[in-house]
Design an enzyme around this catalytic site. Structure first.
Site, short mmCIF file in Angstrom:
data_model
loop_
_atom_site.label_atom_id
_atom_site.label_comp_id
_atom_site.label_asym_id
_atom_site.label_seq_id
_atom_site.Cartn_x
_atom_site.Cartn_y
_atom_site.Cartn_z
N LYS A 140 0.84 -1.20 0.00
CA LYS A 140 0.00 0.00 0.00
C LYS A 140 0.89 1.25 0.00
O LYS A 140 1.47 1.62 1.01
CB LYS A 140 -0.93 0.06 1.22
CG LYS A 140 -2.01 1.12 0.98
CD LYS A 140 -2.56 1.79 2.20
CE LYS A 140 -1.88 3.00 2.68
NZ LYS A 140 -1.86 4.17 1.79
N GLU B 126 9.25 1.07 10.84
CA GLU B 126 10.33 2.05 10.61
C GLU B 126 9.66 3.41 10.73
O GLU B 126 8.87 3.78 9.87
CB GLU B 126 10.93 1.89 9.20
CG GLU B 126 11.53 0.54 8.92
CD GLU B 126 12.80 0.29 9.69
OE1 GLU B 126 13.44 1.26 10.13
OE2 GLU B 126 13.14 -0.89 9.87
N CYS C 93 13.60 10.72 6.88
CA CYS C 93 13.46 10.27 8.27
C CYS C 93 14.75 10.52 9.06
O CYS C 93 14.70 10.79 10.25
CB CYS C 93 13.07 8.81 8.31
SG CYS C 93 14.17 7.77 7.35
N GLU D 249 9.33 16.10 15.07
CA GLU D 249 9.80 15.86 13.70
C GLU D 249 9.03 16.79 12.76
O GLU D 249 7.81 16.75 12.71
CB GLU D 249 9.56 14.40 13.30
CG GLU D 249 10.08 14.11 11.91
CD GLU D 249 9.79 12.69 11.44
OE1 GLU D 249 8.66 12.21 11.63
OE2 GLU D 249 10.71 12.07 10.87
#
Ligand code: NAD
Length: 498
Positions: free
Chosen positions: A191, A267, A302, A402
């Site tokens: 997906k 992750e 990331c 973040e």
């Protein structure tokens, strides 16, 4: 590297026949209920495709196709050398379609074409090729038994794997999962993110052309709260592998607990510290690297080096060096120009998020040194200047959360202990870097940092041979390297009386 001009790329973009349907059991089809969503380019808001918006029914169909293929053994029990041949052909086809895939990635997600060509496509190809090459070089184990017994410790594919991936490196993230998942004989439902589904959809046809049996790879574009959730709650999905935010990662663990206790490998996000000691071997190189660590891929990485920790005596000089590197090399431009290093942010929502963090930093008292503005608005696209804030403190939002955009926070430290304490003061633990010419200090810092990857005198090193993943709320399990194969296999002990 391609020599195409922006005009060449624009011409090719107009000629592209973009596939937006989902891919189930070896064929493209509309979503069962016929819904679509508009796939818009963040470069200029042009409509790229109407993409199938899959839901629960599509997840059911894909899961049943994946299960049937898995049980049939057509892939799961195929001899390793034959699986390897198909996957190597898949890697070859990715290389042969490099420019098409790079163009799709850039149009869909806004990153510079130079990066799609030089980073995303080669890394995607390598992920498949490296995993394929490993297939016939992995051995199982024989236990240390008594003379009249034989203990076999073997690995088996888990079965049906659902892979849910983000939008920042769409095909590379997908293939970090597909490589080991397919290599170990599983059937997969991929997906992609609703923000960048196009290359995943295209890869399905290349895999089929390479000889992957129908049903072994299914691609379901759609929203997270519909088809993503349906897969995560599905009773016949054995393993869920995910790359994305920590917030959704936590939700997926709940879904697994509420359904069939599927294995969940995550992750997730990061807020990585980049620590520069006064004895760094080359401050100019460290400064260029710090600029790249926040501006590459528009900071939508990331492992972005979003917290720059600088030792007090060199702080002002070093900040000026990073600021000049950002001004000189990292200004937003048209993503289809080969010289452009900073492209468009993925969409309007992400742009508003990034601008919101810039405002909050100013309100909280950080000092804006470079950038801070949305630019190129006349293009209709979403461009934000790489931005550097000095005098950031650990309690500010830009130091803690973040951002996933090109916004760098500079913090000052006085001692080794101080640096490590600031670096580890985060819920994340994905990556960290240390710049020093003192070997002992480098190693001691490396041991003290709570992060899955540590870089010394460089930023963002590594290849398919090194495991990649996070400590703390950056996730569990690892992508890349042979360690990634653990996520896609179950360990079986067979004990035989002789
Ligand atoms: P996201 O968590 O919003 O979405 C990731 C994927 O999850 C998408 O495909 C989305 O549709 C799906 N999703 C959303 N809600 C869901 C739900 N309820 N159920 C099932 N699926 C759902 O993340 P994003 O914005 O696409 O990507 C950015 C994030 O990804 C950042 O936090 C970044 O750090 C992280 N990331 C991590 C790594 C890594 O390797 N650790 C690599 C790249 C990106």
């Amino acid at each position: 590297m391609s020599q195409n001009t922006i005009t060449d790329w624009e011409t090719r973009a107009r000629q592209l026949c973009i596939e937006g349907r989902c891919f189930i059991n070896g064929e493209y089809r509309e979503a069962l209920q016929g819904q679509t969503f508009d796939c818009i380019s963040p470069i200029d808001q042009r409509l790229l495709a109407r993409v199938a918006s899959c839901e629960q029914e599509d997840a059911e169909l894909a899961a049943s196709s994946a299960r049937q293929t898995f049980e049939s053994g057509i892939w799961s029990r195929l001899a390793p050398t034959r699986r390897k041949a198909v996957m190597l052909r898949f890697a070859d086809l990715i290389a042969e379609h490099a420019e098409e895939l790079a163009l799709l990635e850039t149009l869909d997600m806004g990153k510079p074409i130079r990066d799609s060509l030089a980073v995303d496509v080669p890394a995607t190809e390598r992920a498949i090729r490296w995993s394929a090459e490993a297939i016939d070089k992995i051995y199982d184990e024989v236990a240390a038994t008594a003379h009249d017994e034989l203990g076999l410790v073997t690995r088996e594919p888990v079965g049906v794997v659902a892979a849910i991936v983000p939008w920042n490196f769409p095909m590379m993230m997908a293939c970090w999962k597909l490589g080991p998942a397919l290599a170990t004989g599983n059937s997969v439902i991929l997906k992609p993110s609703e923000k960048s589904p196009l290359t995943a959809i295209r890869l399905a046809a290349l895999a089929l052309e390479a000889g992957l049996p129908a049903g072994v790879l299914n691609v379901l574009p759609g929203y997270g709260h519909t088809v993503g959730k349906a897969l995560a709650l599905h009773m016949d999905v054995d393993t869920l592998v995910f790359t994305g935010s920590s917030r959704i990662a936590k939700q997926l663990m709940i879904y697994a607990g509420e359904s069939n206790m599927k294995r969940v490998w995550l992750e997730a996000g990061g807020k990585s510290p980049n620590i520069v000691f006064a004895d760094a071997p080359d401050l100019d190189e460290a400064a260029r690297s710090a600029a790249a660590a926040i501006a590459f891929n528009q900071g939508e990485v990331c492992t972005a080096g979003s917290r720059l920790l600088v030792e007090a005596p060199i702080k002002d000089v070093f900040v000026e060096k990073v600021a000049s590197a950002l001004r000189e090399y990292w200004q937003p431009g048209h993503p289809l120009e080969l010289e452009t290093r900073v492209g468009a942010l993925v969409d309007q929502a992400q742009t508003e998020t990034v601008l919101g963090y810039i405002r909050s930093a100013q309100e909280e008292g950080a000092r804006l040194v470079v950038g801070g503005r949305q630019v190129r608005q006349e293009s209709g696209g979403f461009f934000v200047e790489p931005t550097l804030f000095d005098q950031v403190t650990s309690d500010m939002r830009i130091a803690r959360e973040e951002i996933f955009g090109p916004v760098l926070s500079v913090m000052t430290f006085e001692s080794f202990e101080d640096a490590i304490a600031i670096a580890n003061d985060t819920i994340y633990g994905l990556a960290a870097a240390v710049w020093t010419r003192d070997l002992s200090k480098a190693h001691l810092a490396g041991k003290a940092l709570r992060a899955g990857s540590v870089w010394i005198n460089q930023y963002d090193g590594g290849d398919m041979t090194a495991p990649f993943g996070g400590f703390k709320q950056s996730g569990n399990g690892r992508d890349k390297s042979l360690h990634a194969f653990d996520k896609y296999t179950e360990l079986k002990a067979t004990w035989i009386k002789l």
